[in-house]
Design a protein around this motif. Structure first.
Motif, short mmCIF file in Angstrom:
data_model
loop_
_atom_site.label_atom_id
_atom_site.label_comp_id
_atom_site.label_asym_id
_atom_site.label_seq_id
_atom_site.Cartn_x
_atom_site.Cartn_y
_atom_site.Cartn_z
N VAL A 77 0.96 -1.46 0.26
CA VAL A 77 -0.06 0.21 -0.08
C VAL A 77 1.07 1.40 -0.05
N GLU A 78 0.74 2.63 -0.99
CA GLU A 78 1.71 3.15 -1.17
C GLU A 78 0.83 4.36 -1.36
N VAL A 79 1.30 5.31 -0.86
CA VAL A 79 0.48 6.65 -0.57
C VAL A 79 1.18 7.56 -1.66
N LEU A 80 0.28 7.64 -3.11
CA LEU A 80 0.92 8.74 -3.70
C LEU A 80 1.00 10.16 -3.49
N GLU A 81 -0.17 10.21 -3.23
CA GLU A 81 -0.07 11.93 -3.42
C GLU A 81 -1.18 12.83 -1.77
N HIS A 82 -1.10 13.67 -0.66
CA HIS A 82 -1.81 13.88 0.60
C HIS A 82 -1.50 15.30 0.77
N THR A 83 -2.33 16.04 1.20
CA THR A 83 -2.56 17.54 1.68
C THR A 83 -2.83 17.69 3.13
N GLU A 84 -2.38 16.14 4.04
CA GLU A 84 -2.40 16.33 5.23
C GLU A 84 -0.87 17.13 6.04
N THR A 85 -1.10 17.49 7.30
CA THR A 85 -0.03 18.02 7.69
C THR A 85 1.12 17.22 7.74
N ASP A 86 1.98 17.76 7.31
CA ASP A 86 3.15 16.05 8.01
C ASP A 86 4.05 16.99 9.31
N GLY A 87 4.06 15.77 9.72
CA GLY A 87 4.24 16.15 11.63
C GLY A 87 3.29 15.43 12.59
N ILE A 88 2.04 16.14 12.33
CA ILE A 88 1.12 15.37 12.77
C ILE A 88 0.54 13.98 12.24
N ALA A 89 0.63 14.02 11.11
CA ALA A 89 -0.12 12.75 9.33
C ALA A 89 1.05 11.69 9.86
N ASP A 90 2.23 11.75 10.22
CA ASP A 90 3.42 11.22 9.84
C ASP A 90 2.73 9.72 10.80
N PRO A 91 2.22 9.70 11.42
CA PRO A 91 2.55 8.45 12.41
C PRO A 91 1.22 7.11 12.01
N ALA A 92 0.67 8.09 10.84
CA ALA A 92 -0.81 7.73 10.31
C ALA A 92 0.35 6.60 9.26
N PHE A 93 0.62 7.24 8.11
CA PHE A 93 1.33 6.94 7.12
C PHE A 93 2.56 5.81 7.24
N ASP A 94 2.77 5.83 8.35
CA ASP A 94 4.06 4.90 8.74
C ASP A 94 3.63 3.41 9.48
N THR A 95 2.42 3.50 10.13
CA THR A 95 2.29 2.70 10.28
C THR A 95 1.31 2.21 9.54
N VAL A 96 -0.32 2.97 9.11
CA VAL A 96 -1.17 2.23 8.82
C VAL A 96 -1.47 1.54 7.74
N PRO A 97 -0.67 2.28 6.33
CA PRO A 97 -0.24 0.64 5.62
C PRO A 97 -0.23 -0.17 5.31
N ASN A 98 1.00 -0.67 6.44
CA ASN A 98 1.96 -1.67 6.39
C ASN A 98 0.88 -3.16 7.81
N ALA A 99 -0.22 -2.25 8.56
CA ALA A 99 -1.16 -2.63 9.37
C ALA A 99 -2.26 -3.49 8.11
N ILE A 100 -2.64 -2.41 7.72
CA ILE A 100 -3.40 -3.26 6.12
C ILE A 100 -2.59 -4.74 5.96
N VAL A 101 -1.57 -4.27 5.07
CA VAL A 101 -1.07 -5.47 4.11
C VAL A 101 -0.78 -6.44 5.13
N GLU A 102 -0.25 -6.10 7.03
CA GLU A 102 -0.15 -7.59 7.35
C GLU A 102 -1.66 -8.19 7.84
N ASN A 103 -2.59 -7.09 7.63
CA ASN A 103 -4.27 -7.80 8.28
C ASN A 103 -4.66 -8.40 6.71
N ASN A 104 -3.73 -8.03 5.02
CA ASN A 104 -4.80 -7.98 4.77
C ASN A 104 -6.36 -7.15 4.48
N GLY A 105 -6.20 -6.47 4.83
CA GLY A 105 -7.60 -5.39 4.83
C GLY A 105 -7.73 -4.36 5.46
N SER A 106 -8.80 -3.41 5.39
CA SER A 106 -8.56 -2.60 5.91
C SER A 106 -8.91 -2.24 7.46
#
Length: 260
Positions: free
Chosen positions: A202-231
């Motif tokens: 799962v790759e985030v191609l583009e976004h307008t989220e706030t740097d710093g605040i949103a970074d933990p979500a980008f670091d964690t959620v895509p990997n969790a979705i891959v591991e869980n094989n679902g959202s």
């Protein structure tokens, strides 16, 4: 000559004393600003709070509302999500990372504030207390998934980011692309790769989220979705709206057509 010297010495001493008083007043004003919010919750008994999901807010360091959602089960706080805030990115990140976790660990609001982010720390505690002293926005059932009870109505979000459980669906091998509206109102675009009926990337191609605040979500959620094989995965405290936007974008991608 002696009188002049004595007068000069008095003048110097007086200037030093005056300067010291000014310094004391300045330090006191800075201290008052940093500790302007009293420590909340030292006498609050969480065990008396009924099971459910509660939402509360308090005014943060920058004057905007800091909104939290608190889940209680069996007399214990099991989850705290900071849904929205206007605090300064990076400077207050340690407070968002440490204070909710500390409250959950101790099942108490009587926890230490984070040095350098005292006001934000105390605002989080105050918002949690305000949530727990109000009425539940939802009640917990033992069979409910806690991530499905998140209420995003208080966040500045342009789309309904209800997460769809994709775990039992069949995926065609290939690359999918999906988009949804993020926290700041712009598009959040993801690319999802499926191989052997499993999500492998799962790759985030583009976004307008706030740097710093949103970074933990980008670091964690895509990997969790891959591991869980679902959202259907946990959201990240302090970046709940962005987490759900990522989940929704993945859902939208997998419900669409292959791009490759």
């Amino acid at each position: 000559m002696g009188h002049k010297t004595e007068g000069f010495i008095k003048l110097v001493v007086g200037s030093i004393v005056a300067g010291f008083l000014v310094l004391v007043l300045f330090v006191d004003s800075v201290t008052f600003k940093d500790f302007g919010k009293k420590d909340e919750g030292s006498d609050f008994d969480i065990s008396e709070v009924a099971d459910g999901v509660y939402k509360g807010s308090a005014v943060g360091h920058n004057g905007g509302d800091l909104v939290v959602e608190v889940t209680v089960a069996g007399g214990k706080i099991t989850k705290i999500d900071v849904i929205s805030h206007t605090e300064t990115a990076t400077l207050t990140d340690p407070a968002f990372e440490q204070v909710p976790a500390s409250i959950i660990e101790n099942n108490s609001l009587d926890v230490d504030s984070v040095s350098g982010a005292t006001v934000t720390s105390n605002t989080i505690k105050e918002a949690v207390k305000n949530a727990l002293t109000g009425e539940a926005t939802d009640t917990n059932d033992s069979d409910d998934d806690s991530s499905a009870t998140d209420d995003e109505s208080g966040a500045t979000e342009g789309a309904d980011n209800e997460v769809v459980d994709q775990t039992d669906l069949n995926y065609e091998n290939g690359v999918y692309e999906g988009v949804t509206t993020g926290h700041n109102g712009g598009d959040l675009v993801v690319q999802v790769t499926v191989e052997g009926n499993k999500i492998v990337k799962v790759e985030v191609l583009e976004h307008t989220e706030t740097d710093g605040i949103a970074d933990p979500a980008f670091d964690t959620v895509p990997n969790a979705i891959v591991e869980n094989n679902g959202s259907s995965v946990d959201t990240v405290s302090g970046a709940t709206v962005t987490s759900k936007a990522i989940q929704k974008a993945v859902d939208n991608a997998l419900e669409g057509k292959l791009i490759d």
